[in-house]
Design a protein around this motif. Sequence first.
Motif, PDB file in Angstrom:
ATOM      1  N   LYS A 154     -23.344   8.887 -17.846  1.00  0.00           N
ATOM      2  CA  LYS A 154     -22.065   8.859 -18.544  1.00  0.00           C
ATOM      3  C   LYS A 154     -20.744   9.816 -17.695  1.00  0.00           C
ATOM      4  O   LYS A 154     -19.638   9.237 -17.601  1.00  0.00           O
ATOM      5  N   THR A 155     -21.323  10.989 -17.139  1.00  0.00           N
ATOM      6  CA  THR A 155     -20.162  11.577 -16.431  1.00  0.00           C
ATOM      7  C   THR A 155     -20.186  10.962 -15.214  1.00  0.00           C
ATOM      8  O   THR A 155     -19.003  10.697 -14.772  1.00  0.00           O
ATOM      9  N   MET A 156     -21.185  10.402 -14.315  1.00  0.00           N
ATOM     10  CA  MET A 156     -20.890   9.641 -13.153  1.00  0.00           C
ATOM     11  C   MET A 156     -20.061   8.343 -13.497  1.00  0.00           C
ATOM     12  O   MET A 156     -19.326   7.919 -12.565  1.00  0.00           O
ATOM     13  N   ASN A 157     -20.166   7.982 -14.442  1.00  0.00           N
ATOM     14  CA  ASN A 157     -19.365   6.410 -15.003  1.00  0.00           C
ATOM     15  C   ASN A 157     -17.895   6.887 -14.441  1.00  0.00           C
ATOM     16  O   ASN A 157     -16.916   5.929 -14.149  1.00  0.00           O
ATOM     17  N   TYR A 158     -17.404   8.158 -14.988  1.00  0.00           N
ATOM     18  CA  TYR A 158     -15.921   8.429 -14.940  1.00  0.00           C
ATOM     19  C   TYR A 158     -15.507   8.747 -13.586  1.00  0.00           C
ATOM     20  O   TYR A 158     -14.248   8.864 -13.396  1.00  0.00           O
ATOM     21  N   ILE A 159     -16.380   9.187 -12.853  1.00  0.00           N
ATOM     22  CA  ILE A 159     -16.057   9.706 -11.536  1.00  0.00           C
ATOM     23  C   ILE A 159     -15.038   8.770 -10.687  1.00  0.00           C
ATOM     24  O   ILE A 159     -13.879   9.068 -10.181  1.00  0.00           O
ATOM     25  N   PRO A 160     -15.482   7.600 -10.528  1.00  0.00           N
ATOM     26  CA  PRO A 160     -14.773   6.676  -9.792  1.00  0.00           C
ATOM     27  C   PRO A 160     -13.360   6.627 -10.461  1.00  0.00           C
ATOM     28  O   PRO A 160     -12.249   6.355  -9.659  1.00  0.00           O
ATOM     29  N   ILE A 161     -13.259   6.261 -11.746  1.00  0.00           N
ATOM     30  CA  ILE A 161     -11.939   6.257 -12.470  1.00  0.00           C
ATOM     31  C   ILE A 161     -10.943   7.352 -12.082  1.00  0.00           C
ATOM     32  O   ILE A 161      -9.963   7.160 -11.921  1.00  0.00           O
ATOM     33  N   VAL A 162     -11.718   8.580 -12.301  1.00  0.00           N
ATOM     34  CA  VAL A 162     -10.683   9.869 -11.787  1.00  0.00           C
ATOM     35  C   VAL A 162     -10.261   9.857 -10.476  1.00  0.00           C
ATOM     36  O   VAL A 162      -9.182  10.088 -10.176  1.00  0.00           O
ATOM     37  N   LEU A 201      -9.973   7.052  -8.569  1.00  0.00           N
ATOM     38  CA  LEU A 201      -8.933   6.257  -8.325  1.00  0.00           C
ATOM     39  C   LEU A 201      -7.569   6.791  -8.889  1.00  0.00           C
ATOM     40  O   LEU A 201      -6.381   6.555  -8.187  1.00  0.00           O
ATOM     41  N   ALA A 202      -7.566   7.201 -10.122  1.00  0.00           N
ATOM     42  CA  ALA A 202      -6.530   7.768 -10.798  1.00  0.00           C
ATOM     43  C   ALA A 202      -5.683   8.953  -9.769  1.00  0.00           C
ATOM     44  O   ALA A 202      -4.209   8.965  -9.562  1.00  0.00           O
ATOM     45  N   PHE A 203      -6.370   9.793  -9.163  1.00  0.00           N
ATOM     46  CA  PHE A 203      -5.969  10.939  -8.334  1.00  0.00           C
ATOM     47  C   PHE A 203      -5.330  10.288  -7.254  1.00  0.00           C
ATOM     48  O   PHE A 203      -4.296  10.831  -6.732  1.00  0.00           O
ATOM     49  N   LEU A 204      -6.038   9.140  -6.535  1.00  0.00           N
ATOM     50  CA  LEU A 204      -5.245   8.746  -5.280  1.00  0.00           C
ATOM     51  C   LEU A 204      -4.250   7.976  -5.686  1.00  0.00           C
ATOM     52  O   LEU A 204      -2.987   8.059  -4.745  1.00  0.00           O
ATOM     53  N   LYS A 205      -4.128   7.154  -6.869  1.00  0.00           N
ATOM     54  CA  LYS A 205      -3.067   6.551  -7.155  1.00  0.00           C
ATOM     55  C   LYS A 205      -1.645   7.439  -7.337  1.00  0.00           C
ATOM     56  O   LYS A 205      -0.476   7.014  -6.875  1.00  0.00           O
ATOM     57  N   TYR A 224       0.264   7.288  -3.762  1.00  0.00           N
ATOM     58  CA  TYR A 224       0.717   5.889  -4.155  1.00  0.00           C
ATOM     59  C   TYR A 224       1.198   5.065  -2.868  1.00  0.00           C
ATOM     60  O   TYR A 224       0.463   4.019  -2.866  1.00  0.00           O
ATOM     61  N   ASP A 225       1.699   5.581  -1.882  1.00  0.00           N
ATOM     62  CA  ASP A 225       1.911   4.714  -0.765  1.00  0.00           C
ATOM     63  C   ASP A 225       0.876   4.449  -0.129  1.00  0.00           C
ATOM     64  O   ASP A 225       0.918   3.249   0.505  1.00  0.00           O
ATOM     65  N   TYR A 226      -0.200   5.233   0.038  1.00  0.00           N
ATOM     66  CA  TYR A 226      -1.436   4.703   0.566  1.00  0.00           C
ATOM     67  C   TYR A 226      -2.166   3.624  -0.176  1.00  0.00           C
ATOM     68  O   TYR A 226      -2.612   2.804   0.230  1.00  0.00           O
ATOM     69  N   MET A 227      -2.063   4.054  -1.555  1.00  0.00           N
ATOM     70  CA  MET A 227      -2.798   3.049  -2.312  1.00  0.00           C
ATOM     71  C   MET A 227      -1.730   1.468  -2.592  1.00  0.00           C
ATOM     72  O   MET A 227      -2.356   0.701  -3.039  1.00  0.00           O
ATOM     73  N   SER A 228      -0.597   1.737  -2.439  1.00  0.00           N
ATOM     74  CA  SER A 228       0.230   0.279  -2.674  1.00  0.00           C
ATOM     75  C   SER A 228      -0.055  -0.837  -1.895  1.00  0.00           C
ATOM     76  O   SER A 228       0.165  -1.934  -2.335  1.00  0.00           O
ATOM     77  N   ALA A 229      -0.933  -0.657  -0.844  1.00  0.00           N
ATOM     78  CA  ALA A 229      -1.192  -1.845  -0.230  1.00  0.00           C
ATOM     79  C   ALA A 229      -2.103  -2.746  -0.907  1.00  0.00           C
ATOM     80  O   ALA A 229      -2.520  -3.832  -0.688  1.00  0.00           O
ATOM     81  N   LEU A 230      -2.797  -2.175  -2.175  1.00  0.00           N
ATOM     82  CA  LEU A 230      -3.988  -2.699  -2.700  1.00  0.00           C
ATOM     83  C   LEU A 230      -3.459  -3.576  -3.944  1.00  0.00           C
ATOM     84  O   LEU A 230      -4.125  -4.352  -4.551  1.00  0.00           O
ATOM     85  N   ALA A 264      -5.597  -2.302 -16.075  1.00  0.00           N
ATOM     86  CA  ALA A 264      -4.157  -2.978 -15.843  1.00  0.00           C
ATOM     87  C   ALA A 264      -3.549  -1.973 -14.826  1.00  0.00           C
ATOM     88  O   ALA A 264      -2.992  -2.304 -13.906  1.00  0.00           O
ATOM     89  N   TYR A 265      -3.658  -0.538 -15.019  1.00  0.00           N
ATOM     90  CA  TYR A 265      -2.755   0.352 -14.210  1.00  0.00           C
ATOM     91  C   TYR A 265      -3.537   0.798 -13.230  1.00  0.00           C
ATOM     92  O   TYR A 265      -2.917   0.847 -11.931  1.00  0.00           O
ATOM     93  N   LEU A 266      -4.890   1.118 -12.759  1.00  0.00           N
ATOM     94  CA  LEU A 266      -5.446   1.584 -11.815  1.00  0.00           C
ATOM     95  C   LEU A 266      -5.816   0.496 -10.941  1.00  0.00           C
ATOM     96  O   LEU A 266      -6.003   0.684  -9.625  1.00  0.00           O
ATOM     97  N   PHE A 267      -6.277  -0.746 -11.637  1.00  0.00           N
ATOM     98  CA  PHE A 267      -7.005  -1.673 -10.724  1.00  0.00           C
ATOM     99  C   PHE A 267      -5.918  -2.882 -10.344  1.00  0.00           C
ATOM    100  O   PHE A 267      -5.952  -3.332  -9.127  1.00  0.00           O
ATOM    101  N   TYR A 268      -4.799  -2.964 -10.900  1.00  0.00           N
ATOM    102  CA  TYR A 268      -3.737  -4.061 -10.662  1.00  0.00           C
ATOM    103  C   TYR A 268      -2.470  -3.490 -10.769  1.00  0.00           C
ATOM    104  O   TYR A 268      -1.708  -4.351 -10.172  1.00  0.00           O
ATOM    105  N   ASP A 269      -2.264  -2.632 -11.299  1.00  0.00           N
ATOM    106  CA  ASP A 269      -0.800  -1.902 -11.401  1.00  0.00           C
ATOM    107  C   ASP A 269       0.165  -2.906 -12.053  1.00  0.00           C
ATOM    108  O   ASP A 269       1.211  -3.003 -11.406  1.00  0.00           O
ATOM    109  N   SER A 270      -0.399  -3.653 -12.799  1.00  0.00           N
ATOM    110  CA  SER A 270       0.475  -4.564 -13.399  1.00  0.00           C
ATOM    111  C   SER A 270       0.411  -4.892 -15.149  1.00  0.00           C
ATOM    112  O   SER A 270      -0.835  -4.478 -15.420  1.00  0.00           O
TER     113      SER A 270
END
Length: 249
Positions: free
Chosen positions: A189-197, A199-203, A207-213, A28-34
């Motif tokens: 298992k470690t690699m599974n968390y890298i995309p989430i980390v 994405l969270a860092f970028l957001k 945030y202004d850069y990611m807000s377009a998504l 909800a938070y990282l992929f849709y911000d809703s």
Amino acid sequence: MDYSKYTMSFKDLGFVLLKSAAVTLVIAYLFYDSIIPLIIFPLIFVYIFRQYKAEAVIKQKQRLTEEFMNALKILSANLLAGYSVENAWKEAEGEMHMMYGENSLMLAEIRDMNRKIKLNQTFEQVLSEFADRTEVEDIVNFADIFSFAKRSGGSFVDIIESTTYRMWTKYDTNRQIEVSVSAKKLEQKTMNYIPIVLLAFLKIASYDYMSALYRNFTGIIFMTICLGAYAMAIKLANRILSVNIGISK
């Protein structure tokens, strides 16, 4: 006991509930911000619940297989010492208790089998019933070989001893494979968390850069595709690294 099923404890349910809530919040938070995606929580809970039970069944069968292999070694040694099959299995009960204690799955099965033998059921019969309930390949194979050895009229003790040796060789080989793969599983298992980390860092950091998504149709479609690809990558990696040799028929 039906080893193809697993009874969830309150601790297990609590873990599944917390994991499901965490996954739902991340989506909800990282992929849709809703908060709207929170409505998929029941679906995520059901999926994780089923996955957890499936993994628990595999671990339960792995534990039973390990204990059975040790019981088989005890049975073979007792047969070589001159015991009958029934007495050899009775002696195995005490030795399994010393090895694993009261929480042993195999100890409970041995006690139940010895009780049935006292009621004039044959060892061959109770072993076959046990193997059918477990649906574990090694146990089913041993039950079939034991029945053949009893009917063949050959050297019964030699057949059981050689069978035990071959089964232990296979079991040790499987364990070595699992150990060698375990390091890769940890990496995965470690690699599974890298995309989430990331994405969270970028957001958080940009945030202004990611807000377009977020909060627009194109962004929702793009993030949904990313989420689907991420889920499929995890599923594919789990399937590649899954090693359940000799567990099911």
